[in-house]
Design an enzyme around this catalytic site. Structure first.
Site, PDB file in Angstrom:
ATOM      1  N   GLN A  48       3.366   2.186   5.535  1.00 34.24           N
ATOM      2  CA  GLN A  48       2.455   3.336   5.498  1.00 34.24           C
ATOM      3  C   GLN A  48       1.946   3.728   6.876  1.00 34.24           C
ATOM      4  OE1 GLN A  48       1.376   0.295   5.645  1.00 34.24           O
ATOM      5  NE2 GLN A  48      -0.671  -0.031   4.835  1.00 34.24           N
ATOM      6  N   SER A  50      -0.112   1.491   8.844  1.00 37.08           N
ATOM      7  CA  SER A  50      -1.441   0.925   9.118  1.00 37.08           C
ATOM      8  C   SER A  50      -1.524   0.272  10.490  1.00 37.08           C
ATOM      9  CB  SER A  50      -1.829  -0.081   8.027  1.00 37.08           C
ATOM     10  OG  SER A  50      -0.969  -1.187   8.047  1.00 37.08           O
ATOM     11  N   THR A  91      -7.033   2.003   5.971  1.00 37.08           N
ATOM     12  CA  THR A  91      -7.580   2.802   7.072  1.00 37.08           C
ATOM     13  C   THR A  91      -9.103   2.791   7.017  1.00 37.08           C
ATOM     14  OG1 THR A  91      -5.648   4.227   7.151  1.00 37.08           O
ATOM     15  CG2 THR A  91      -7.677   5.127   8.076  1.00 37.08           C
ATOM     16  N   GLU A 270      -2.538   7.139  -1.564  1.00 39.18           N
ATOM     17  CA  GLU A 270      -2.269   7.446  -2.970  1.00 39.18           C
ATOM     18  C   GLU A 270      -2.519   8.914  -3.314  1.00 39.18           C
ATOM     19  OE1 GLU A 270      -3.393   3.658  -5.467  1.00 39.18           O
ATOM     20  OE2 GLU A 270      -4.621   3.800  -3.672  1.00 39.18           O
TER      21      GLU A 270
END
Lengths: 314, 419
Positions: A48, A50, A91, A270
């Site tokens: 993702q 991060s 995050t 999401e």
């Protein structure tokens, strides 16, 4: 005949574990001998982004470049627990923990530097010199962030289960072929609330991925489970979209900083996929006047719904 | 606030390693003298079993065949601990792990799997969650298949529906789906003195560490989880798959042990997005202002609870959509069946309800002759709004901006309705 229609899907999403469950992230920031800063945290990079976003938060807080942040998150024996890479929480939650750990490291560096040389402005401090001058002394900051959440009441479900909430809206235009039931998404727009964008390109990457996954949920994916057995158990029969099925997505990043977020950021991993399927279903109705109430909206279901509609009209 | 790094499009710090093939995924890890492990899984959705591993263990090249007898604490699970590491008496779904062959190579391991004899005495199974809710349905665990019931109550639902100019009703059905992350599950375990090291791809290494330590009944500090590069997750790497099998195998053999799942095994090994049946009744006044919403949501969590409680709670909390509704009644259930087990997947229970509430909004709009944008703007959350759980939204609620931006880009003012 090909018919076109437009639809919208509008959603909210509460970040974090929720319902009062302790939602804790931790980070340790250490000044290295060469003046670079190591961040230790258990937050997983699952693809993702991060590692990048959280490194940016560390760099911002310490006023250094991202190249001077060494990010370590792969080993349980040397990293503190930062919770799961889920619930769109890294995050926001771990970002806050990292920011705190870097702020503490910064205070400690100012403390020793002021004592040693009298320099008082952070901008005047050279981290390499600090590290050299304080050999043998480990300068580190620890940070912990606990998300805001309360347990809801058993009988009424009342309470503050999540914080913050993130908003997402998709609009799509579809073309439905009434002869074979195929739905094609021909245009799509996504407006994503992000609080503040830490890395706009990575947010756009999440939006593209979320769009493809949501489109797939709406139109393709079917495990075909019969008596507990997954019949579609390989990629030759479990259909997911190719680049040919996914049109360009117009991406709008909406910034409205969240006071409790690191630099105002919220989680978006999401929310970016949730508004897609309802927008497509509403667009199908707009195009051909039938409601598909069972996913996925396969050609077969579209044709059956059209047939039923014609029969009712007769 | 002047920011110098936040807001920049920094290149991903892991990009170079991933595009040049230097990043190590767990499948890429090989250790000298390592054995290969393969899992025997249930072919029946609900059955009592007896296992005979003797023929497999007698094969040349087979080091050990692990079953429930080898697991010190044969239970795990993110919330309920209702999974067994290896099934002892009963299988509850197709794909339940029964045994784990440790052999010198993959060929021997595969042949040995075929030599394990499992006798199944089939039990009545249940695949429909609404049927599974009945007291006389076959039970998966304990006395009832209802794992969880979330109740949300605000205002007076009957009054709200009565006061509505229009009420729309429908039932929406969403299926289980898979995460289809790029990299199927893989891992290698080895011993570092008396510490068990498991190298795998997971979303939460510290939780895996805890679950491995509990199952093996060793101190947490004697387990180390190394997270190799992760090829996507989307919620599908939250529950344990092969981690405990590998840890146990290396602890008992003293040698490194590796396992790699095929795509087919990956489909059967990890959780699925919960299938849901959502029955909605939504009412609005003549201006399109929402007055009431009633929803009954049944989530199929299959054979194990995994995150079902948190997921069906999240579904219930998000059932209204991002709209102010004064009268709300939601009942959300998680139910065991003999289907594949439901678990975390991107959206975590908040992905399914919009399939329902957003179609309800358009149905109301059509009945009231209002356009889809206006009805949403009329009801959209803003700063100071109260959610159905009574939570006040105190900061950062740019929903109106999002709706208006999309409407403008898609030219929504010229919507033509129907055929």
């Amino acid at each position: 005949m090909k018919k076109r229609g437009k639809g919208i899907g509008s959603i909210f999403y509460g970040t974090g574990y929720g319902n009062g469950f302790p939602d804790v992230s931790r980070s340790v920031a250490v000044l290295r001998k060469d003046g670079k800063v190591k961040i230790y945290t258990g937050a997983t990079e699952v693809g993702q982004g991060s590692k990048t976003v959280l490194s940016q938060i560390a760099a911002e807080t310490l006023g250094i470049s991202i190249e001077d942040v060494i990010f370590i998150c792969e080993d349980t024996s040397i990293t503190p627990d930062a919770g799961t890479a889920a619930a769109s929480r890294q995050t926001y939650n771990t970002g806050n923990a990292i920011k705190k750990s870097c702020e503490e490291l910064k205070r400690k560096i100012i403390d020793v530097t002021v004592k040693a040389s009298g320099a008082d402005a952070w901008e005047e401090i050279n981290l390499r010199d600090v590290a050299l001058n304080h050999k043998g002394q480990i300068l580190k900051g620890e940070g912990e962030f606990i998300a805001e959440t309360t347990e809801m009441k058993d009988e009424t479900g009342q309470g503050n289960p999540y914080w913050p909430y993130t908003f997402n809206v998709y609009g799509v235009e579809v073309e439905v072929d009434t002869t074979n039931g195929v739905v094609e998404v021909i245009k799509a727009v996504c407006a994503q609330d992000v609080g503040r964008a830490i890395n706009p390109k990575l947010i756009e990457g999440q939006m593209d991925g979320g769009f493809a996954m949501g489109l797939s949920y709406a139109l393709f994916e079917d495990l075909n489970i019969k008596n507990g057995e997954i019949k579609h158990n390989k990629l030759t029969n479990y259909l997911i979209p190719t680049a040919m099925d996914v049109p360009d997505l117009e991406k709008i990043i909406v910034e409205d900083p969240e006071a409790t977020g690191p630099y105002g950021a919220k989680g978006i991993g999401e929310p970016v996929m949730i508004g897609v399927a309802p927008a497509i279903l509403n667009a199908i109705y707009d195009a051909i006047g039938v409601r598909i109430t069972e996913l996925p909206a396969t050609p077969n279901k579209i044709l059956l719904a059209l047939k039923k509609k014609r029969e009712v009209a007769l | 606030m002047k920011l110098h790094v936040v807001g920049q499009n920094n290149m991903r710090v892991d990009a170079a390693a991933k595009v040049t093939g230097k990043a190590l995924y767990p499948e890429d890890v090989s250790l000298e003298g390592m054995f290969i492990g393969k899992t025997l899984r249930s072919h029946k959705p609900h059955a009592c079993i007896t296992i005979d591993t003797s023929r497999a263990e007698a094969m040349e090249g087979v080091v050990k065949v692990l079953t429930y007898k080898d697991v010190p604490h044969n239970h795990y699970g993110v919330l309920m601990k209702d999974h067994e590491v290896f099934c002892s008496e009963k299988v509850r779904r197709i794909g339940d792990p029964i045994a784990f062959v440790v052999a010198v190579d993959e060929e021997v391991a595969s042949k040995a799997l075929a030599k394990i004899k499992v006798e199944y005495r089939e039990l009545k199974a249940v695949f429909d969650p609404e049927v599974a809710m009945h007291q006389d349905a076959p039970k998966l665990h304990g006395e009832s298949n209802i794992v969880y019931h979330y109740k949300l109550r605000q205002g007076d639902i009957e009054k709200g529906l009565e006061e509505s100019a229009v009420v729309v009703e429908n039932t929406y059905v969403t299926p289980m789906v898979d995460h289809v992350f790029l990299q199927p599950e893989a891992g290698v375990a080895h011993m570092e003195k008396d510490t068990i090291v498991v190298t795998t791809a997971t979303q939460y290494p510290h939780f895996d560490q805890l679950e491995i330590a509990e199952a093996l009944e060793v101190e947490k500090e004697k387990v180390k989880v190394i997270n190799a590069a992760v090829g996507g997750a989307f919620g599908g790497r939250e529950d344990i798959t092969l981690q405990i099998h590998l840890a146990l195998a290396t602890k008992l053999t003293g040698k490194p042990v590796k396992a790699v799942y095929s795509r087919e095994e990956s489909f059967i090994a990890h959780a699925k997005r919960h299938a849901m049946v959502m029955t909605y009744k939504t009412g609005a006044d003549e201006e399109g202002k929402l007055k009431a919403m009633e929803a009954r949501i049944i989530g199929d969590t299959g054979a194990y609870a995994s995150w079902a409680i948190n997921i069906m709670r999240k579904a219930g909390v998000h059932a209204t959509g991002p709209y102010e509704i004064p009268n709300v009644k939601v009942d959300s259930y998680a139910v065991y069946t003999n289907n594949p087990f439901g678990g975390a997947m991107r959206g975590f229970g908040a992905t399914q309800p919009p399939i329902a509430h957003e179609q309800q909004m358009d149905m109301l709009a059509e009945a009231l002759n209002i356009d889809p944008i206006s009805i949403r703007l009329t009801n959209a959350f803003k700063i100071g709004s109260k959610t159905a759980t009574g939570q006040i939204l105190k900061d950062s609620v740019p929903l109106r901006q999002c709706i208006e931006a999309v409407a403008e880009k898609l030219g929504f003012s010229v919507v033509s309705r129907g055929v």
